[in-house]
Design a protein around this motif. Structure first.
Motif, mmCIF file in Angstrom:
data_model
loop_
_atom_site.group_PDB
_atom_site.id
_atom_site.type_symbol
_atom_site.label_atom_id
_atom_site.label_comp_id
_atom_site.label_asym_id
_atom_site.label_seq_id
_atom_site.Cartn_x
_atom_site.Cartn_y
_atom_site.Cartn_z
ATOM 1 N N THR A 295 8.994 2.346 -8.568
ATOM 2 C CA THR A 295 8.959 2.130 -10.011
ATOM 3 C C THR A 295 7.769 1.253 -10.345
ATOM 4 O OG1 THR A 295 11.373 2.277 -10.156
ATOM 5 C CG2 THR A 295 10.213 1.266 -12.021
ATOM 6 N N TYR A 296 6.928 1.723 -11.234
ATOM 7 C CA TYR A 296 5.771 0.948 -11.681
ATOM 8 C C TYR A 296 6.135 0.181 -12.948
ATOM 9 C CZ TYR A 296 2.899 3.797 -8.544
ATOM 10 O OH TYR A 296 2.361 4.417 -7.447
ATOM 11 N N THR A 336 2.367 9.396 -4.803
ATOM 12 C CA THR A 336 3.077 8.110 -4.745
ATOM 13 C C THR A 336 3.904 8.024 -3.472
ATOM 14 O OG1 THR A 336 3.166 7.840 -7.140
ATOM 15 C CG2 THR A 336 4.849 6.699 -5.852
ATOM 16 N N ILE A 345 0.994 1.207 -1.007
ATOM 17 C CA ILE A 345 1.751 0.512 -2.048
ATOM 18 C C ILE A 345 3.129 0.206 -1.477
ATOM 19 C CG2 ILE A 345 0.546 1.510 -4.030
ATOM 20 C CD1 ILE A 345 2.735 3.562 -4.308
#
Length: 561
Positions: A295-296, A336, A345
């Protein structure tokens, strides 16, 4: 087999090239970049210029547009006529007047063609301000109307947006609006769909065809994708090493190609028929992903929000020697997931186990010893290879950092170059001295140098022409067979996924909507989204290698509908 084709023999000739030659500036003795090119395009016609990288396609378009780089390339002979008027040696001021009004161009990468500090509406209006006497209000009205014609949503908002605030497909629509706002006679489209996912690509191709029908524009479409050619072309010219080696209608080219080079290009086009699944090269799983979430944004110091859920509850595993492909549109979450697996990330939830070690929750320091087990090959090797390092340094850096002696690392680097079909003397050269396909081979060699258990390929072949793409896919297959590496393959091209993947996982808006063996997912999809992706794949109804249609009702008709 019945084909429908358009007859342009009575249409107005818009572009005429005769014996056009382009060479290095001040080097008349050097081999020409373009060698006596002949070309005709008529009103309403879509003429595709195809060939491998370096064949001269883009140089042809730049010569017509008067945009050849100064002090690098120059026209050394021949003729360029636009609607009967010669423009071969037109002065810069004359060409500026012709551009946009009579001739326009859509570039491959709109983000580099658009000004990042100007709102997109202002950039479209700038064309009107330069070439018309419209008032500011009239220019804005015309701009808004054109943005609606290219099917942009919420045009008032997008009018005031900056390029970085738009998706790739929206930026390309802005470029089309800018190119067509003055109704030019000739539109040159230079690889306008190469970097787009299949559904956005289909939308752009339909849009160009629709605008062409509406305005009667002649289109010179430059591409290396023969699937796109099968969808949109009326006529085709095949280029090789600066020459046109074959010219034909789309029907004749696909059913009876005359030149061996043309047949090779067609044979290299991947199709949607999945390859047979391979057995695992060993016991257990190299990677296991459970409940992965990313989740960004979200709750901050000054505000609270749910954030953007780029990936939700993603689960999969890959055995040694097998390939899992993740497919979906841009923004679906596939890259992602790849970045979370690589720990480029940090995932916000779930577990990622690679070579028996759970890595999702490790700190950067704790993760360091485990990085040798998983390596990545990016889409653009020129940006991922250090331009100041020799190939030898790039290939040796990782092994040396993990304790290999310099002598052993150099010996292994030389072996790797042979593995990826590059000469050993390439060790002393720099990335800029190689072609795009060769640089991708170097990126694969660098990844394999670490002897990883898992290789992540993130759109690793999407920027390559079809023949080089086929070579790189064969290379990945060979590397996998030799070393038993598991591979996570990220792509928006389902035809490529069919050629290399044993399993396919389909993502939409961060969610997994379908997952199973490639033969089942691609041949008999169960989800509407997967079916839409397959239906959007260019050239899906054509067997290029055998020069025949797979579905005679969808044989090439000269233009996309």
């Amino acid at each position: 087999m019945e084909f429908k084709s358009k007859d342009f023999s009575d249409a107005k000739r818009v572009l005429k090239l005769r014996k056009l030659s382009v060479g290095l500036t001040g080097r008349p003795d050097a081999d020409p970049v373009l060698n006596e090119i002949d070309l005709d395009i008529r009103a309403g016609e879509t003429h595709c210029l195809v060939g491998e990288s370096g064949s001269g396609k883009s140089v042809t378009s730049l010569a017509v547009m008067g945009l050849l780089p100064k002090d690098a390339l120059e026209i050394q002979g021949g003729l360029i006529e636009l609607e009967g008027a010669e423009i071969t040696n037109a002065k810069p001021a004359q060409m500026r007047e012709l551009r946009a009004r009579r001739i326009a161009m859509i570039f491959q990468e709109p983000m580099t063609a658009l000004n990042p500090v100007l709102r997109v509406g202002e950039q479209i209006e700038e064309v009107l301000n330069m070439h018309t006497d419209m008032s500011r209000a009239e220019a804005k009205k015309r701009t808004i109307d054109m943005m609606e014609q290219v099917h942009l949503p919420d045009v008032e908002r997008i009018y005031s947006a900056f390029p970085h605030q738009l998706s790739g497909g929206q930026r390309q629509r802005i470029m089309i609006a800018m190119a067509l706002i003055l109704d030019p006679d000739l539109l040159i489209a230079d690889e306008p769909t190469t970097a787009l996912d299949v559904t956005t690509q289909l939308q752009i191709l339909k849009l160009i065809s629709e605008m062409q029908e509406r305005h009667g524009t002649a289109v010179l479409f430059i591409t290396h994708d023969m699937g796109v050619v099968a969808e949109i072309a009326d006529t085709v010219s095949v280029m090789q090493k600066g020459r046109i080696v074959e010219r034909a209608s789309i029907r004749d080219l696909l059913t009876h190609p005359k030149e061996e080079y043309t047949r090779t290009l067609l044979a290299a086009v991947p199709n949607l028929a999945p390859r047979p699944a391979r057995a695992a090269a060993g016991a257990g799983d190299v990677i296991k992903v459970e409940g992965l979430e990313m989740t960004y944004g979200g709750t901050g110091f000054f505000r609270k929000s749910a954030g953007v859920k780029a990936a939700q509850d993603v689960n999969f595993s890959i055995a040694p020697g097998r390939t899992l492909g993740i497919v979906g549109e841009s923004g679906s979450g596939k890259s992602t997931v790849a970045r979370c697996v690589m720990r480029l990330i940090d995932p916000t939830g779930g577990a990622v186990t690679v070579a028996g070690k759970e890595i999702a929750q490790l700190s950067r320091r704790q993760l360091q010893p485990h990085r040798k087990h998983f390596q990545i090959v990016f889409q653009d090797p020129y940006r991922s290879l250090n331009p100041r390092w020799t190939v030898a340094r790039s290939l040796c850096e990782g092994p040396i950092n993990f304790g290999t002696s310099k002598a052993d690392a150099m010996a292994h680097a030389a072996e790797l170059l042979e593995l990826v079909n590059l000469p050993r003397d390439a060790l002393d050269r720099y990335p800029h001295q190689f072609s795009g396909g060769q640089r991708q081979r170097l990126a694969i060699a660098r990844a394999v140098a670490m002897k990883p258990d898992l290789l992540v390929a993130d759109e690793a072949v999407s920027a390559l022409d079809v023949s080089v793409q086929a070579q790189v896919l064969d290379l990945l297959d060979d590397v996998q067979d030799r070393f038993g590496i598991a591979m996570l393959f990220i792509t928006h091209d389902l035809r490529v996924a069919a050629q290399i993947c044993d399993e396919v996982l389909v993502m939409q808006k961060g969610l997994v909507v379908e997952h199973g063996p490639a033969g089942e997912v691609l041949a008999n999809p169960s989800h509407d989204y997967t079916r839409n992706l397959i239906e959007a794949a260019p050239g899906r109804h054509w067997d290029f290698a055998n020069f025949r249609a797979l579905d005679t009702t969808r044989a090439p008709q000269g233009a996309i509908s």
